[in-house]
Design an enzyme around this catalytic site. Structure first.
Site, mmCIF file in Angstrom:
data_model
loop_
_atom_site.group_PDB
_atom_site.id
_atom_site.type_symbol
_atom_site.label_atom_id
_atom_site.label_comp_id
_atom_site.label_asym_id
_atom_site.label_seq_id
_atom_site.Cartn_x
_atom_site.Cartn_y
_atom_site.Cartn_z
ATOM 1 N N ASP A 108 -3.104 1.609 6.842
ATOM 2 C CA ASP A 108 -2.180 1.181 5.522
ATOM 3 C C ASP A 108 -1.870 -0.284 5.478
ATOM 4 O O ASP A 108 -2.049 -0.825 4.472
ATOM 5 C CB ASP A 108 -0.677 2.068 5.862
ATOM 6 C CG ASP A 108 -1.008 3.499 5.642
ATOM 7 O OD1 ASP A 108 -2.024 3.856 5.018
ATOM 8 O OD2 ASP A 108 -0.272 4.276 6.243
ATOM 9 N N GLU A 130 -1.341 -1.478 -6.190
ATOM 10 C CA GLU A 130 -2.379 -0.796 -6.692
ATOM 11 C C GLU A 130 -2.196 -0.115 -8.016
ATOM 12 O O GLU A 130 -1.102 0.302 -8.157
ATOM 13 C CB GLU A 130 -2.772 0.310 -5.755
ATOM 14 C CG GLU A 130 -3.555 -0.147 -4.338
ATOM 15 C CD GLU A 130 -3.936 0.800 -3.338
ATOM 16 O OE1 GLU A 130 -5.094 1.127 -3.190
ATOM 17 O OE2 GLU A 130 -2.954 1.883 -2.876
ATOM 18 N N ASP A 190 0.906 -1.048 0.129
ATOM 19 C CA ASP A 190 -0.046 -0.055 0.048
ATOM 20 C C ASP A 190 0.914 1.262 -0.170
ATOM 21 O O ASP A 190 1.822 1.584 0.907
ATOM 22 C CB ASP A 190 -0.930 0.014 1.125
ATOM 23 C CG ASP A 190 -1.829 1.212 1.447
ATOM 24 O OD1 ASP A 190 -2.773 1.105 0.469
ATOM 25 O OD2 ASP A 190 -1.392 2.194 1.886
#
Length: 415
Positions: free
Chosen positions: A365, A269, A185
């Site tokens: 996170d 991501e 993340d």
């Protein structure tokens, strides 16, 4: 399999060689700008743009013409490569991968490229390289060049000259030594949080040098433009910019090397950094809101180097036989990993996650990294089974890495 790799070294040229390299870079910049201006003129007249072959014919006329005879002093191959760069820039523009080509400025990305390996001689034992019309140049030999030389690029950065030697070599298909999978993340408070609980603190290279850079820029603004003192002040500004970039790249290389060596599969991501860092100023008719706060956030995002982090992970995992999976970022920080409840209220603050359904509490996170890992496993399972799943932009997969359907990866967090 074939591996393309570049080896970059700092050059130690003589004074005459430095002057020659500046002339060659200036000639390439002139050819690029003149060709771009010609293409724009043809477009305004409604004519079709010239291709690479047509521009090369004009280049021959420019080199032999009375207006620019000094172009003949530069090697012809780097000038032709400049026209190829312009052709590639047009192709990227029409493919909507980049904006319209812009004119080059002196002192910004000065470089030239030798594409013919027959004209290049590399003497690693004596730490020198031979380039056409430059002769033998010494370089700081920090590591051995592996493979067959394909092309060489000479560039200037921060008042120094560098040579990048691209090579090609045949290697065995890599097999990952690690067996674990991890989700990552990305953030500002924490640069990268891994699903196994570890995280990388942000380096903030620009923020560390911001005061020094501001003072150097203010000193340059008080000088008479293009005077000798202005040129010295500009060189100091460029040196600070080069140091900011070098420190950031060094940090990213160390982080991505560690991650790619310790994990066989990495899930990340699909962040659209360009959209996330877009200005919120708006227009005169529709002014933006919270412009100052958004400007600070944009600066912090760009200071992290998220795109470069992903790019380095991509090729380093491929070299190690690993696997990079890119997943959509929707709801990764709002989904409870314990009960699966999705709500914006789950994330109480920037760092705290508290599920309103089951009461699960953890660092926000870390929760995002766990959800990213699970989404990556789901996407990878669909790829292995052949099921149709909407691909995320930039998804990459190494052909040398496979997981059997019945084998679970080591290191997946269990809640």
């Amino acid at each position: 399999m074939q591996r393309l790799q570049a080896f970059r070294y700092e050059l130690m040229p003589t004074g005459e060689q430095q002057r020659q390299m500046r002339r060659f870079a200036g000639s390439c910049r002139f050819v690029f700008n003149r060709a771009l201006a010609l293409q724009k003129e043809r477009y305004e007249r409604g004519e079709k743009k010239l291709g690479y072959a047509g521009l090369c014919k004009l280049l021959t006329e420019w080199r032999n013409g009375p207006e620019t005879p000094w172009l003949a002093d530069a090697p012809v191959h780097p000038l032709q490569q400049t026209l190829k760069d312009l052709e590639r820039a047009y192709a990227n523009f029409f493919a909507k991968r980049a904006g319209f080509p812009r004119f080059k400025k002196k002192g910004q990305h000065d470089s030239f490229r030798y594409p013919d390996p027959k004209q290049i001689k590399l003497d690693q034992g004596n730490s020198r390289i031979f380039l056409p019309k430059l002769g033998w140049l010494r370089y700081r030999n920090s590591r051995k060049v592996l493979g067959e030389v394909k092309n060489v690029t000479v560039s200037a950065s921060g008042g120094k000259w560098f040579v990048s030697i691209q090579t090609e070599r045949e290697i065995q298909a890599p097999v990952p030594k690690a067996t674990s999978a991890v989700g990552i993340d990305m953030g500002v408070t924490r640069f990268a949080t891994l699903s196994d609980g570890t995280f990388y603190a942000p380096l903030n290279s620009f923020k560390r040098h911001e005061d020094c850079l501001r003072r150097a820029q203010q000193a340059m603004s008080r000088k008479t433009k293009f005077s000798n003192n202005w040129k010295k002040a500009k060189a100091r500004v460029q040196k600070i910019h080069a140091r900011i970039g070098d420190v950031r790249r060094d940090y990213l290389h160390k982080a991505t090397t560690t991650i790619s060596q310790n994990h066989a599969m990495v899930c990340i991501e699909d962040l659209q950094v360009r959209n996330m860092s877009r200005s919120a100023a708006g227009t005169t008719e529709n002014p933006g809101k919270n412009v100052r706060a958004k400007s600070g956030l944009n600066k912090a995002i760009l200071d992290q180097g998220w795109f470069e982090f992903r790019r380095q992970l991509d090729y380093k995992l491929a070299w190690a036989g690993g696997h990079l999976i890119v997943v959509p970022p929707q709801n990764t920080s709002r989904t409870c990993p314990a009960c699966g409840h999705v709500s914006a209220d789950n994330r109480q603050t920037q760092a705290r996650f508290l599920c309103v359904e089951c009461g699960f509490e953890e660092n926000a996170d870390l929760v995002g990294a766990i959800n990213i890992l699970r989404a990556g496993h789901a996407r990878f399972a669909c790829e292995v089974s052949g099921a149709v799943m909407p691909p995320a932009a930039g998804t990459h997969r190494s052909d040398s890495f496979r997981l059997d359907a019945g084998v679970s990866a080591v290191g997946i967090p269990r809640l």
